[in-house]
Design a protein around this motif. Structure first.
Motif, PDB file in Angstrom:
ATOM      1  N   ALA A  96       0.806  -1.221   0.000  1.00 53.93           N
ATOM      2  CA  ALA A  96       0.000   0.000   0.000  1.00 53.93           C
ATOM      3  C   ALA A  96       0.842   1.275   0.000  1.00 53.93           C
ATOM      4  O   ALA A  96       0.329   2.359  -0.274  1.00 53.93           O
ATOM      5  CB  ALA A  96      -0.935   0.003   1.210  1.00 53.93           C
ATOM      6  N   LEU A  97       2.148   1.157   0.295  1.00 57.85           N
ATOM      7  CA  LEU A  97       2.998   2.341   0.348  1.00 57.85           C
ATOM      8  C   LEU A  97       3.184   2.936  -1.040  1.00 57.85           C
ATOM      9  O   LEU A  97       3.513   2.239  -1.992  1.00 57.85           O
ATOM     10  CB  LEU A  97       4.364   1.988   0.948  1.00 57.85           C
ATOM     11  N   ARG A  98       2.980   4.251  -1.155  1.00 57.74           N
ATOM     12  CA  ARG A  98       3.132   4.923  -2.445  1.00 57.74           C
ATOM     13  C   ARG A  98       4.453   5.668  -2.546  1.00 57.74           C
ATOM     14  O   ARG A  98       5.248   5.410  -3.437  1.00 57.74           O
ATOM     15  CB  ARG A  98       1.961   5.901  -2.654  1.00 57.74           C
ATOM     16  N   ASN A  99       4.658   6.615  -1.637  1.00 54.61           N
ATOM     17  CA  ASN A  99       5.856   7.445  -1.713  1.00 54.61           C
ATOM     18  C   ASN A  99       6.350   7.757  -0.299  1.00 54.61           C
ATOM     19  O   ASN A  99       6.320   8.907   0.136  1.00 54.61           O
ATOM     20  CB  ASN A  99       5.555   8.737  -2.482  1.00 54.61           C
ATOM     21  N   PRO A 100       6.804   6.733   0.440  1.00 59.78           N
ATOM     22  CA  PRO A 100       7.200   6.965   1.833  1.00 59.78           C
ATOM     23  C   PRO A 100       8.425   7.873   1.930  1.00 59.78           C
ATOM     24  O   PRO A 100       9.307   7.860   1.070  1.00 59.78           O
ATOM     25  CB  PRO A 100       7.502   5.551   2.344  1.00 59.78           C
ATOM     26  N   VAL A 101       8.463   8.666   2.994  1.00 52.25           N
ATOM     27  CA  VAL A 101       9.525   9.654   3.188  1.00 52.25           C
ATOM     28  C   VAL A 101       9.945   9.653   4.655  1.00 52.25           C
ATOM     29  O   VAL A 101       9.102   9.515   5.544  1.00 52.25           O
ATOM     30  CB  VAL A 101       9.054  11.066   2.782  1.00 52.25           C
ATOM     31  N   VAL A 102      11.250   9.802   4.897  1.00 50.92           N
ATOM     32  CA  VAL A 102      11.775  10.045   6.242  1.00 50.92           C
ATOM     33  C   VAL A 102      12.083  11.530   6.349  1.00 50.92           C
ATOM     34  O   VAL A 102      12.806  12.083   5.517  1.00 50.92           O
ATOM     35  CB  VAL A 102      13.036   9.209   6.514  1.00 50.92           C
ATOM     36  N   VAL A 103      11.507  12.183   7.353  1.00 49.76           N
ATOM     37  CA  VAL A 103      11.680  13.621   7.552  1.00 49.76           C
ATOM     38  C   VAL A 103      12.521  13.851   8.797  1.00 49.76           C
ATOM     39  O   VAL A 103      12.255  13.270   9.849  1.00 49.76           O
ATOM     40  CB  VAL A 103      10.309  14.325   7.695  1.00 49.76           C
ATOM     41  N   LEU A 104      13.542  14.701   8.666  1.00 53.47           N
ATOM     42  CA  LEU A 104      14.448  15.032   9.767  1.00 53.47           C
ATOM     43  C   LEU A 104      14.182  16.470  10.196  1.00 53.47           C
ATOM     44  O   LEU A 104      14.390  17.407   9.428  1.00 53.47           O
ATOM     45  CB  LEU A 104      15.900  14.875   9.323  1.00 53.47           C
ATOM     46  N   ILE A 122      23.724  16.632   5.471  1.00 53.37           N
ATOM     47  CA  ILE A 122      22.917  17.104   6.585  1.00 53.37           C
ATOM     48  C   ILE A 122      23.718  18.074   7.454  1.00 53.37           C
ATOM     49  O   ILE A 122      24.906  17.874   7.708  1.00 53.37           O
ATOM     50  CB  ILE A 122      22.428  15.913   7.444  1.00 53.37           C
ATOM     51  N   ARG A 123      23.049  19.098   7.942  1.00 55.73           N
ATOM     52  CA  ARG A 123      23.675  20.013   8.912  1.00 55.73           C
ATOM     53  C   ARG A 123      23.902  19.253  10.211  1.00 55.73           C
ATOM     54  O   ARG A 123      22.984  18.655  10.764  1.00 55.73           O
ATOM     55  CB  ARG A 123      22.736  21.195   9.165  1.00 55.73           C
ATOM     56  N   PRO A 124      25.120  19.223  10.740  1.00 52.86           N
ATOM     57  CA  PRO A 124      25.363  18.503  11.991  1.00 52.86           C
ATOM     58  C   PRO A 124      24.475  19.013  13.119  1.00 52.86           C
ATOM     59  O   PRO A 124      24.224  20.224  13.228  1.00 52.86           O
ATOM     60  CB  PRO A 124      26.842  18.806  12.282  1.00 52.86           C
ATOM     61  N   GLY A 125      23.985  18.119  13.938  1.00 50.66           N
ATOM     62  CA  GLY A 125      23.122  18.515  15.043  1.00 50.66           C
ATOM     63  C   GLY A 125      22.194  17.394  15.457  1.00 50.66           C
ATOM     64  O   GLY A 125      22.324  16.252  15.010  1.00 50.66           O
ATOM     65  N   GLU A 126      21.236  17.720  16.299  1.00 44.89           N
ATOM     66  CA  GLU A 126      20.282  16.748  16.830  1.00 44.89           C
ATOM     67  C   GLU A 126      18.941  16.904  16.118  1.00 44.89           C
ATOM     68  O   GLU A 126      18.433  18.023  15.963  1.00 44.89           O
ATOM     69  CB  GLU A 126      20.106  16.954  18.333  1.00 44.89           C
ATOM     70  N   TYR A 127      18.351  15.783  15.709  1.00 45.89           N
ATOM     71  CA  TYR A 127      17.111  15.798  14.937  1.00 45.89           C
ATOM     72  C   TYR A 127      16.086  14.831  15.539  1.00 45.89           C
ATOM     73  O   TYR A 127      16.441  13.875  16.232  1.00 45.89           O
ATOM     74  CB  TYR A 127      17.367  15.367  13.489  1.00 45.89           C
ATOM     75  N   LEU A 128      14.838  15.078  15.204  1.00 41.60           N
ATOM     76  CA  LEU A 128      13.770  14.108  15.376  1.00 41.60           C
ATOM     77  C   LEU A 128      13.492  13.511  14.000  1.00 41.60           C
ATOM     78  O   LEU A 128      13.338  14.246  13.029  1.00 41.60           O
ATOM     79  CB  LEU A 128      12.507  14.777  15.926  1.00 41.60           C
ATOM     80  N   ALA A 129      13.436  12.195  13.918  1.00 42.30           N
ATOM     81  CA  ALA A 129      13.205  11.518  12.646  1.00 42.30           C
ATOM     82  C   ALA A 129      11.791  10.937  12.632  1.00 42.30           C
ATOM     83  O   ALA A 129      11.387  10.244  13.570  1.00 42.30           O
ATOM     84  CB  ALA A 129      14.238  10.420  12.430  1.00 42.30           C
ATOM     85  N   PHE A 130      11.060  11.253  11.569  1.00 48.92           N
ATOM     86  CA  PHE A 130       9.695  10.753  11.399  1.00 48.92           C
ATOM     87  C   PHE A 130       9.593  10.058  10.052  1.00 48.92           C
ATOM     88  O   PHE A 130      10.221  10.482   9.075  1.00 48.92           O
ATOM     89  CB  PHE A 130       8.669  11.889  11.444  1.00 48.92           C
ATOM     90  N   ALA A 131       8.790   9.023   9.992  1.00 49.91           N
ATOM     91  CA  ALA A 131       8.519   8.338   8.730  1.00 49.91           C
ATOM     92  C   ALA A 131       7.043   8.495   8.391  1.00 49.91           C
ATOM     93  O   ALA A 131       6.177   8.308   9.254  1.00 49.91           O
ATOM     94  CB  ALA A 131       8.870   6.858   8.833  1.00 49.91           C
ATOM     95  N   PHE A 132       6.769   8.874   7.150  1.00 52.99           N
ATOM     96  CA  PHE A 132       5.398   9.092   6.698  1.00 52.99           C
ATOM     97  C   PHE A 132       5.135   8.289   5.432  1.00 52.99           C
ATOM     98  O   PHE A 132       6.014   8.145   4.580  1.00 52.99           O
ATOM     99  CB  PHE A 132       5.156  10.579   6.386  1.00 52.99           C
ATOM    100  N   GLU A 133       3.915   7.807   5.324  1.00 51.85           N
ATOM    101  CA  GLU A 133       3.538   7.121   4.083  1.00 51.85           C
ATOM    102  C   GLU A 133       3.499   8.084   2.912  1.00 51.85           C
ATOM    103  O   GLU A 133       3.877   7.754   1.796  1.00 51.85           O
ATOM    104  CB  GLU A 133       2.168   6.439   4.250  1.00 51.85           C
ATOM    105  N   GLU A 134       3.024   9.315   3.169  1.00 51.44           N
ATOM    106  CA  GLU A 134       2.994  10.361   2.167  1.00 51.44           C
ATOM    107  C   GLU A 134       3.235  11.700   2.864  1.00 51.44           C
ATOM    108  O   GLU A 134       2.880  11.870   4.020  1.00 51.44           O
ATOM    109  CB  GLU A 134       1.651  10.411   1.430  1.00 51.44           C
TER     110      GLU A 134
END
Length: 268
Positions: free
Chosen positions: A213-221, A250-262
């Motif tokens: 069912a995944l179309r265009n999954p993306v990891v957002v930082l 990537i700019r060095p630093g601390e991030y929150l990583a999220f994964a989205f289906e779209e």
């Protein structure tokens, strides 16, 4: 309740801002308010109808000599009709500056012509946004800069493996901060790039029943630093067919990583 505002629009020298189009927009909104617009006469007189109480930006547009001249004037509407209101139209400002690379011995070989600096009004009203497109040597002139508070955003994908470290006015770093546009016009802007980028790689664990069912999954930082988020320094990484992802700039630093289906990329 809605109210009417009448008065005169004047240029910076006190002369009537004649034959101009006034379009009010409530701050924080992208829609024109009230009856939409009003034109000024030869004496600069105007009438804006059906405005709700609140703070407005009034876009003042005049066509002459080819390129339309656009200014933004602030207006406050109270709980009653207002007469004899004076709107002082200030000419748009210019600001100059340059992109430069810190900690690199290849500055002379870099072409900065794909780099850009924008000054976005903090009330989310895109009218009055200043844009500075860099020349190959990194210098730029930001034109059509309207008065008021703005936030600066820099983009420089043309310089490979680089990130925006800071935006300086004098010794102050204003990256992600609100700043008065007049401050930009009075002093040179320096956009500092660095090339000591970080990299990240990984894999997204997707349940077998969801893979089809995944179309265009993306990891957002998203940076944990609120100031960097205000500066628009949010990154994303596309997943390959094996649901692996990788970013090398990537700019060095601390991030929150999220994964989205779209993802609606216009919201990043």
């Amino acid at each position: 309740k809605v109210f009417k505002v009448t008065g005169k629009a004047l240029d910076a020298d006190g002369s009537p801002a004649k034959n101009a189009m006034l379009m009010p927009m409530q701050r924080g909104s992208f829609a024109f308010a009230g009856s939409g617009m009003s034109s000024t006469d030869e004496k600069g007189a105007f009438a804006l109808n059906n405005l709700r109480p609140g703070d407005y930006n009034v876009m003042v547009t005049r066509v002459g000599g080819g390129t339309p001249q656009v200014n933004t004037v602030q207006l406050q509407v109270g709980e009653a009709d207002a007469e004899n209101v004076t709107l002082q139209v200030q000419p748009p400002m210019e600001a100059t500056g340059a992109f430069t690379i810190e900690g690199s011995d290849k500055k002379k070989d870099v072409d900065f012509s794909g780099c850009m600096l924008t000054a976005m009004p903090t009330d989310s009203n895109f009218f009055g946004m200043g844009v500075g497109q860099a020349k190959s040597d990194g210098t730029f002139t930001m034109q059509r800069l309207a008065a008021g508070k703005v936030t600066l955003n820099a983009h420089c994908r043309a310089v490979e493996n680089s990130y925006i470290k800071s935006i300086l006015i004098g010794a102050e770093d204003i990256l992600g901060k609100e700043v008065d546009a007049a401050t930009l016009a009075s002093g040179g802007i320096k956009v500092i790039l660095r090339t000591d980028v970080a990299s990240i790689s990984g894999a997204l664990d997707v349940p077998e029943e969801r893979k089809a069912a995944l179309r265009n999954p993306v990891v957002v930082l998203i940076p944990t630093d609120a100031q960097l988020r205000k500066a628009g320094l949010v990154d994303q990484a596309q997943l390959d067919q094996s649901n692996d992802f990788q970013r090398k700039d990537i700019r060095p630093g601390e991030y929150l990583a999220f994964a989205f289906e779209e993802v609606d990329t216009s919201s990043l």
